[in-house]
Enzyme design. Structure first.
Site, short mmCIF file in Angstrom:
data_model
loop_
_atom_site.label_atom_id
_atom_site.label_comp_id
_atom_site.label_asym_id
_atom_site.label_seq_id
_atom_site.Cartn_x
_atom_site.Cartn_y
_atom_site.Cartn_z
N SER A 1 2.31 5.14 2.61
CA SER A 1 2.91 3.94 2.27
C SER A 1 4.49 3.10 2.75
CB SER A 1 3.03 4.48 1.13
OG SER A 1 3.19 3.04 -0.19
N ASP A 56 -8.08 1.73 -1.70
CA ASP A 56 -6.32 1.55 -2.04
C ASP A 56 -6.63 1.51 -3.59
OD1 ASP A 56 -3.56 2.12 -2.24
OD2 ASP A 56 -3.66 2.61 0.14
N HIS A 73 -5.08 5.90 -2.12
CA HIS A 73 -3.45 5.98 -2.24
C HIS A 73 -3.21 6.94 -2.08
CE1 HIS A 73 0.32 3.83 -1.17
NE2 HIS A 73 0.66 5.06 -1.82
#
Length: 535
Positions: A197, A429, A467
């Site tokens: 991320s 995601d 994610h």
């Protein structure tokens, strides 16, 4: 590789150093680092030096190690210090690994944790003998804020550049290697970076800006074009705030279930994973309520269908920004991503002024950015900024884009230095678009050339993975990317036929290099050997 036993106090060049005997001297050798000065000359970027604030022996699942905390002091006295932590294992493998952060950072990542999408059946890097380190990227989060969602540091220029441009990464790396050299009497033979991320953007950033600083990099679900994504999130905040446009949790789950039911079998088997998202073209209008007005949780109104389409489509802005970015590609909500994921999804209530903590993570991220990065006015109403027509804020947006979009695709200096890069993203995601990572990968291939790119970079998209394996993903991805990276860096052996494990469902799949995806052939549906990577 030869290991160096930690925690014996010996004298090297007149200084007490960690490098030799057994546990009896552990406490003394470790605490010798306490209050040690870190000279400004140890870092290639400007600071006013630093100091170790504590050093003590710690024990945990990764074994016994010396935990060293330090502050790096800013040039601007009004800026916060960079707080870093280094873990020095008893038996050092002469390698070091830096962890990246997440969101707005503000806390030091766990130096005894695993790499993103790491395996459950292998020791974490610290337990393998890595000296590990990380920092808060140059600011400390307000404990009252939701995790990784405090952007208040952005009001200070040095703190903003430390975080958004990544200056804190190099400062942390240099200071940590100074402490490692002082502890062991020698430098690491290899230094790696792993992050997801924001940490994934940081991973790409170090490869772009300091191509000789790290020998190997793992970048997972990277928010590399941070400014571009923020503009899209701001646009979606506007869309979802409109009356009747926000699909609540039940409708979010309805959409996800409907997409999976429609597209699950396109890979040859029904397993609740959309492994061929490129063939999934779900039309949310099949869920339309009669007459287009909201009729409850079993359908979507016209306004909600419009919002879903906006979230799933590219957002293009009609003006130039300095980074050169022109659009953000949208999110895969019509090909298998679940927008109802707690915390990281699109929340349980619509965006509003002031921004509710029950709104989506991305909406709160936008709100903080408007208040502290863009306007630097904590009272500013973030819904009053329209990314399509920013008016007086355009110049500031353009300036920030040079800092926040880490979009240099020329990785030839990193490749020439012998660096290796593993790039990972989940196809489902819900917070950072996998389409965006694919875009960056294609840019690198275009600039560097396909053959040269294959010599130092591998990119994998994991079907069903979301994610950071947050919540209950369809496929909780786990792969020993660190061992794969070690073999590539040490022996020139690139990853061959890797296999990814689903930690939630005890099954494996081939990890297909992009743009491949796993098609079911025959045999045990839970075994990777029953699938073939297909384009």
């Amino acid at each position: 590789m030869r290991k160096f036993s930690l925690f014996a106090a010996v004298l090297v060049a007149g200084a007490s150093t960690i490098a030799g005997a057994g546990p009896a001297t552990a406490a003394t050798a470790c605490t010798d680092l306490d209050q040690a000065a870190i000279p400004a000359s140890a870092m290639s970027l400007p600071t006013t030096g630093g100091r170790v604030t504590s050093a003590a022996v710690a024990t945990g699942p990764a074994g016994e190690y010396c935990r060293v905390d330090a502050d790096l002091f800013p040039v601007d006295r009004t800026a916060p210090s960079i707080k870093l932590r280094v873990a020095l294992p008893r038996d050092w493998n002469r390698k070091a690994l830096m962890f990246g952060g997440g969101g707005y950072n503000g806390t030091i990542p766990d130096v005894a944790s695993n790499v993103p999408f790491g395996p459950a059946d292998r020791p974490v890097p610290l337990a393998r003998g890595y000296a590990t380190f990380a920092s808060d990227s140059g600011h400390q989060q307000n404990p009252a804020s939701p995790p990784s969602l405090d952007g208040s540091f952005g009001a200070n220029d040095e703190a903003l550049v430390n975080f958004a441009a990544g200056d804190a990464l190099k400062k942390t790396r240099d200071a940590s290697l100074f402490l490692i050299r002082r502890a062991y009497g020698t430098s690491p033979a290899e230094t790696f970076f792993a992050g997801g991320s924001t940490g994934g953007r940081e991973a790409l950033n170090v490869a772009q800006r300091w191509p000789t600083a790290f020998d190997g990099v793992i970048s997972a679900f990277p928010a590399w074009n941070n400014m571009a994504e923020i503009l899209d999130l701001g646009y979606l905040t506007q869309v979802l705030s409109q009356p009747g446009a926000f699909p609540g949790p039940e409708k979010q789950k309805l959409l996800y279930t409907s997409v999976v039911n429609a597209c699950d079998g396109l890979d040859g088997i029904r397993d609740q994973v959309v492994s061929n998202p490129g063939a999934c073209h779900f039309d949310p209008r099949v869920l339309r309520c009669p007459g287009g007005t909201d009729a409850g949780p079993a359908c979507l109104s016209d306004a909600q269908i419009g919002a879903v389409k906006a979230m799933s489509s590219p957002f293009r802005w009609p003006y130039r920004i300095a980074s050169g970015e022109t659009q953000y590609p949208g999110f895969p909500f019509l090909s298998g991503a679940d927008m109802s994921t707690p915390f990281l999804g699109f929340g349980t209530t619509a965006p509003a002024n002031p921004m509710p903590v029950t709104s989506g993570y991305g909406m709160q991220y936008w709100d903080q950015w408007v208040k502290y990065f863009l306007t630097r006015d904590p009272q500013y109403r973030s819904l009053d900024v329209d990314p399509r027509h920013p008016g007086k804020w355009l110049a500031r947006i353009s300036e920030l884009s040079k800092i926040e979009d880490r979009n240099n695709a020329d990785l030839r200096p990193f490749a020439r230095a012998g660096g290796k890069l593993i790039l990972l993203h989940g196809a489902a995601d819900e917070l950072v678009s996998p389409y965006s990572t694919s875009d960056y990968y294609e840019r690198v291939r275009s600039v560097v050339g396909p053959r040269a790119t294959d010599g130092f970079l591998r990119y994998y998209v994991v079907p069903g993975a979301n994610h950071a394996n947050f919540g209950t993903p369809a496929f909780a991805a786990a792969w020993d990317s660190l061992t794969a990276l070690e073999r590539w860096v040490d022996n020139g052996q690139s990853p061959v036929n890797p296999v990814v494990t689903d930690l939630a469902h005890a099954r494996t799949r081939p990890l297909c290099a992009y743009p491949g995806w796993p098609r079911y052939r025959a045999g045990d549906p839970d075994s990777a050997s029953s699938y073939a990577c297909t384009r």
